[in-house]
Design a protein around this motif. Structure first.
Motif, PDB file in Angstrom:
ATOM      1  N   ILE A 113       0.879  -1.081   0.007  1.00 59.35           N
ATOM      2  CA  ILE A 113      -0.039  -0.011   0.136  1.00 59.35           C
ATOM      3  C   ILE A 113       0.982   1.337   0.009  1.00 59.35           C
ATOM      4  O   ILE A 113       1.839   1.202   0.728  1.00 59.35           O
ATOM      5  CB  ILE A 113      -0.966   0.077   1.218  1.00 59.35           C
ATOM      6  CG1 ILE A 113      -1.816  -1.282   1.346  1.00 59.35           C
ATOM      7  CG2 ILE A 113      -1.522   1.356   1.250  1.00 59.35           C
ATOM      8  CD1 ILE A 113      -2.675  -1.390   2.634  1.00 59.35           C
ATOM      9  N   PHE A 114       0.511   2.015  -0.854  1.00 60.04           N
ATOM     10  CA  PHE A 114       1.211   3.548  -1.113  1.00 60.04           C
ATOM     11  C   PHE A 114       0.256   4.662  -0.642  1.00 60.04           C
ATOM     12  O   PHE A 114      -0.697   4.469  -1.364  1.00 60.04           O
ATOM     13  CB  PHE A 114       1.803   3.823  -2.142  1.00 60.04           C
ATOM     14  CG  PHE A 114       3.324   2.911  -2.650  1.00 60.04           C
ATOM     15  CD1 PHE A 114       4.290   3.366  -2.062  1.00 60.04           C
ATOM     16  CD2 PHE A 114       3.264   1.778  -3.277  1.00 60.04           C
ATOM     17  CE1 PHE A 114       5.526   2.826  -2.164  1.00 60.04           C
ATOM     18  CE2 PHE A 114       4.257   1.034  -3.552  1.00 60.04           C
ATOM     19  CZ  PHE A 114       5.501   1.540  -2.982  1.00 60.04           C
ATOM     20  N   LYS A 115       0.586   5.460   0.132  1.00 60.89           N
ATOM     21  CA  LYS A 115      -0.443   6.128   0.336  1.00 60.89           C
ATOM     22  C   LYS A 115       0.137   7.874   0.967  1.00 60.89           C
ATOM     23  O   LYS A 115       1.361   7.772   1.052  1.00 60.89           O
ATOM     24  CB  LYS A 115      -1.362   6.358   1.839  1.00 60.89           C
ATOM     25  CG  LYS A 115      -2.303   4.875   1.667  1.00 60.89           C
ATOM     26  CD  LYS A 115      -3.359   5.390   1.016  1.00 60.89           C
ATOM     27  CE  LYS A 115      -4.623   4.152   0.742  1.00 60.89           C
ATOM     28  NZ  LYS A 115      -5.619   4.526   0.055  1.00 60.89           N
ATOM     29  N   ARG A 116      -0.491   8.725   0.388  1.00 69.23           N
ATOM     30  CA  ARG A 116       0.008  10.343   0.929  1.00 69.23           C
ATOM     31  C   ARG A 116      -0.779  10.572   2.269  1.00 69.23           C
ATOM     32  O   ARG A 116      -1.831  10.960   2.205  1.00 69.23           O
ATOM     33  CB  ARG A 116      -0.193  11.115  -0.090  1.00 69.23           C
ATOM     34  CG  ARG A 116       0.396  12.762   0.249  1.00 69.23           C
ATOM     35  CD  ARG A 116      -0.166  13.799  -0.733  1.00 69.23           C
ATOM     36  NE  ARG A 116       0.103  15.227   0.000  1.00 69.23           N
ATOM     37  CZ  ARG A 116      -0.453  16.137  -0.399  1.00 69.23           C
ATOM     38  NH1 ARG A 116      -1.387  16.406  -1.138  1.00 69.23           N
ATOM     39  NH2 ARG A 116       0.142  17.280   0.051  1.00 69.23           N
ATOM     40  N   LEU A 117       0.014  10.158   3.333  1.00 61.00           N
ATOM     41  CA  LEU A 117      -0.423  10.311   4.785  1.00 61.00           C
ATOM     42  C   LEU A 117      -0.246  11.589   5.298  1.00 61.00           C
ATOM     43  O   LEU A 117      -0.802  12.114   6.330  1.00 61.00           O
ATOM     44  CB  LEU A 117      -0.089   9.301   5.619  1.00 61.00           C
ATOM     45  CG  LEU A 117      -0.776   7.987   5.247  1.00 61.00           C
ATOM     46  CD1 LEU A 117      -0.368   6.824   6.190  1.00 61.00           C
ATOM     47  CD2 LEU A 117      -2.377   7.836   5.149  1.00 61.00           C
ATOM     48  N   ASP A 118       1.019  12.231   4.982  1.00 57.62           N
ATOM     49  CA  ASP A 118       1.773  13.336   5.594  1.00 57.62           C
ATOM     50  C   ASP A 118       1.385  14.630   5.042  1.00 57.62           C
ATOM     51  O   ASP A 118       1.796  14.499   3.618  1.00 57.62           O
ATOM     52  CB  ASP A 118       3.290  12.904   5.904  1.00 57.62           C
ATOM     53  CG  ASP A 118       3.415  11.764   6.388  1.00 57.62           C
ATOM     54  OD1 ASP A 118       3.306  11.782   7.815  1.00 57.62           O
ATOM     55  OD2 ASP A 118       3.808  10.778   5.907  1.00 57.62           O
ATOM     56  N   ARG A 119       1.144  15.598   5.145  1.00 61.38           N
ATOM     57  CA  ARG A 119       0.655  17.146   4.475  1.00 61.38           C
ATOM     58  C   ARG A 119       1.181  18.171   5.575  1.00 61.38           C
ATOM     59  O   ARG A 119       1.293  17.967   6.538  1.00 61.38           O
ATOM     60  CB  ARG A 119      -0.742  17.014   4.235  1.00 61.38           C
ATOM     61  CG  ARG A 119      -1.254  15.842   3.521  1.00 61.38           C
ATOM     62  CD  ARG A 119      -2.814  15.861   3.483  1.00 61.38           C
ATOM     63  NE  ARG A 119      -3.388  14.691   2.679  1.00 61.38           N
ATOM     64  CZ  ARG A 119      -3.684  14.767   1.694  1.00 61.38           C
ATOM     65  NH1 ARG A 119      -3.742  15.714   0.733  1.00 61.38           N
ATOM     66  NH2 ARG A 119      -4.193  13.628   1.002  1.00 61.38           N
ATOM     67  N   CYS A 120       1.525  19.224   4.842  1.00 58.99           N
ATOM     68  CA  CYS A 120       1.840  20.722   5.401  1.00 58.99           C
ATOM     69  C   CYS A 120       0.646  21.604   5.170  1.00 58.99           C
ATOM     70  O   CYS A 120       0.270  21.534   3.988  1.00 58.99           O
ATOM     71  CB  CYS A 120       2.927  21.037   4.682  1.00 58.99           C
ATOM     72  SG  CYS A 120       4.574  20.122   5.552  1.00 58.99           S
ATOM     73  N   PHE A 121       0.278  22.106   6.085  1.00 56.05           N
ATOM     74  CA  PHE A 121      -0.895  23.144   5.970  1.00 56.05           C
ATOM     75  C   PHE A 121      -0.551  24.487   6.597  1.00 56.05           C
ATOM     76  O   PHE A 121       0.530  24.647   7.308  1.00 56.05           O
ATOM     77  CB  PHE A 121      -2.215  22.833   6.810  1.00 56.05           C
ATOM     78  CG  PHE A 121      -2.851  21.426   6.256  1.00 56.05           C
ATOM     79  CD1 PHE A 121      -3.885  21.443   5.140  1.00 56.05           C
ATOM     80  CD2 PHE A 121      -2.331  20.215   6.668  1.00 56.05           C
ATOM     81  CE1 PHE A 121      -4.661  20.486   4.732  1.00 56.05           C
ATOM     82  CE2 PHE A 121      -3.296  18.886   6.040  1.00 56.05           C
ATOM     83  CZ  PHE A 121      -4.175  19.151   5.377  1.00 56.05           C
ATOM     84  N   GLY A 122      -1.171  25.521   5.789  1.00 57.57           N
ATOM     85  CA  GLY A 122      -0.778  26.691   6.355  1.00 57.57           C
ATOM     86  C   GLY A 122      -1.912  27.758   6.064  1.00 57.57           C
ATOM     87  O   GLY A 122      -2.858  27.691   5.073  1.00 57.57           O
ATOM     88  N   ASN A 123      -2.262  28.732   7.029  1.00 56.22           N
ATOM     89  CA  ASN A 123      -3.037  29.612   6.650  1.00 56.22           C
ATOM     90  C   ASN A 123      -2.528  30.554   5.732  1.00 56.22           C
ATOM     91  O   ASN A 123      -1.575  30.801   5.311  1.00 56.22           O
ATOM     92  CB  ASN A 123      -3.516  30.401   8.283  1.00 56.22           C
ATOM     93  CG  ASN A 123      -2.326  31.129   8.819  1.00 56.22           C
ATOM     94  OD1 ASN A 123      -1.335  31.274   8.133  1.00 56.22           O
ATOM     95  ND2 ASN A 123      -2.467  31.315  10.106  1.00 56.22           N
ATOM     96  N   ASN A 124      -3.551  31.864   5.470  1.00 59.76           N
ATOM     97  CA  ASN A 124      -3.364  32.901   4.423  1.00 59.76           C
ATOM     98  C   ASN A 124      -2.206  33.907   4.927  1.00 59.76           C
ATOM     99  O   ASN A 124      -1.295  34.209   4.019  1.00 59.76           O
ATOM    100  CB  ASN A 124      -4.825  33.721   4.164  1.00 59.76           C
ATOM    101  CG  ASN A 124      -4.423  34.564   3.222  1.00 59.76           C
ATOM    102  OD1 ASN A 124      -4.270  34.123   2.119  1.00 59.76           O
ATOM    103  ND2 ASN A 124      -4.743  35.687   3.316  1.00 59.76           N
ATOM    104  N   GLU A 125      -2.075  34.025   6.126  1.00 65.62           N
ATOM    105  CA  GLU A 125      -1.152  34.932   6.644  1.00 65.62           C
ATOM    106  C   GLU A 125       0.413  34.324   6.362  1.00 65.62           C
ATOM    107  O   GLU A 125       1.345  34.885   6.245  1.00 65.62           O
ATOM    108  CB  GLU A 125      -1.152  35.139   8.321  1.00 65.62           C
ATOM    109  CG  GLU A 125      -0.361  36.153   8.653  1.00 65.62           C
ATOM    110  CD  GLU A 125      -0.603  36.160  10.170  1.00 65.62           C
ATOM    111  OE1 GLU A 125       0.229  37.026  11.099  1.00 65.62           O
ATOM    112  OE2 GLU A 125      -1.329  35.754  10.593  1.00 65.62           O
TER     113      GLU A 125
END
Length: 270
Positions: free
Chosen positions: A33-45
């Motif tokens: 199984i290959f997945k994209r589990l890790d992500r980076c999020f950021g607000n507009n500022e």
């Protein structure tokens, strides 16, 4: 998942470079199984403060998750990607249908205005079609490299006919995208004179513009008789226009619209 909301504040997915996947369960055959589990999020500022934010998925070493490199370059302005016609699009079975569906104008105007309108409309359609049809070929290749590696290891450990067939399938898929990548770089290397002021063409543009300014039209007119002048001022025939189009460099974009000679030659064959 394009964004999340926390305490009333929206945090957008910052995207990534590199492999599509960030996690592998360490298994093979039907169980891998290959997945994209890790992500980076950021607000507009955050995105306004660091317009050059860039996330890169690094290679998995000693872990089933890949490290994620966050690069913040506050001095790097956001870059608007310009349109570039890719010649390998013409080989896809649905390409001509996309052109035909969008090569129309529902108004009357100067032919040059209508032509520019059609090109602008087609740019948007082709960009959307390419993302849906091919996706990001560089990210696809990076992801396929991992899949091929898993199958290669599995075949070495257990060289059955089934494992060999699975390896050949993923290798064939990767070869297809490598061929697209090769054609992309070959076309890019062949493009020239598409933007005034480019580092590699700035000198030649300066020389050309200098000669053009020194050229006196009155001297040319005085050296022609009336018959020669009339022939020069006459509109070109359809045959002459087609011959000029068919003589264009297939890999080069003659203007800032990004359409190469291959595109106009394809239109000429309709």
């Amino acid at each position: 998942m394009g964004y999340v909301v926390c305490n009333g504040i929206r945090y957008d997915d910052l995207g990534f470079k590199g492999s599509i996947f960030t996690w592998w369960n360490g298994r093979s055959e039907e169980d891998y199984i290959f997945k994209r589990l890790d992500r980076c999020f950021g607000n507009n500022e955050l995105q306004q403060t660091f317009p050059g934010l860039e996330i890169t998925h690094l290679s998995k070493i000693g872990s089933d998750h890949c490290p994620m490199l966050l690069k913040c370059d506050i001095e790097t302005p956001p870059i608007k990607k310009s349109f570039r016609f890719l010649n390998f699009w013409t080989k896809h079975e649905t390409f001509k249908d996309v052109v035909k569906e969008n090569w129309n104008a529902d108004f009357s105007a100067n032919p040059f205005c209508i032509f520019n309108y059609k090109l602008k409309k087609l740019k948007q359609a082709l960009s959307t079609w390419s993302r849906a049809t091919y996706g990001d070929i560089f990210q696809k290749i990076a992801s396929l490299e991992e899949v091929v590696l898993v199958h290669e290891i599995q075949f070495e450990v257990n060289p059955t006919q089934m494992n060999r067939q699975r390896l050949k399938q993923v290798q064939a898929e990767m070869i297809k995208y490598l061929a697209l990548e090769e054609e992309f770089w070959r076309q890019k290397a062949g493009m020239s004179w598409f933007k005034d002021g480019d580092r590699n063409t700035k000198f030649f543009h300066a020389q050309f513009n200098g000669r053009r300014k020194r050229l006196k039209l009155s001297r040319i007119q005085n050296s022609l008789d009336s018959d020669q002048h009339e022939r020069l001022m006459a509109l070109p025939s359809d045959k002459e226009v087609k011959r000029a189009v068919m003589g264009l460099n297939r890999d080069s974009a003659g203007g800032l619209d990004g359409f190469t000679g291959a595109f106009y030659q394809m239109l000429g064959n309709y």
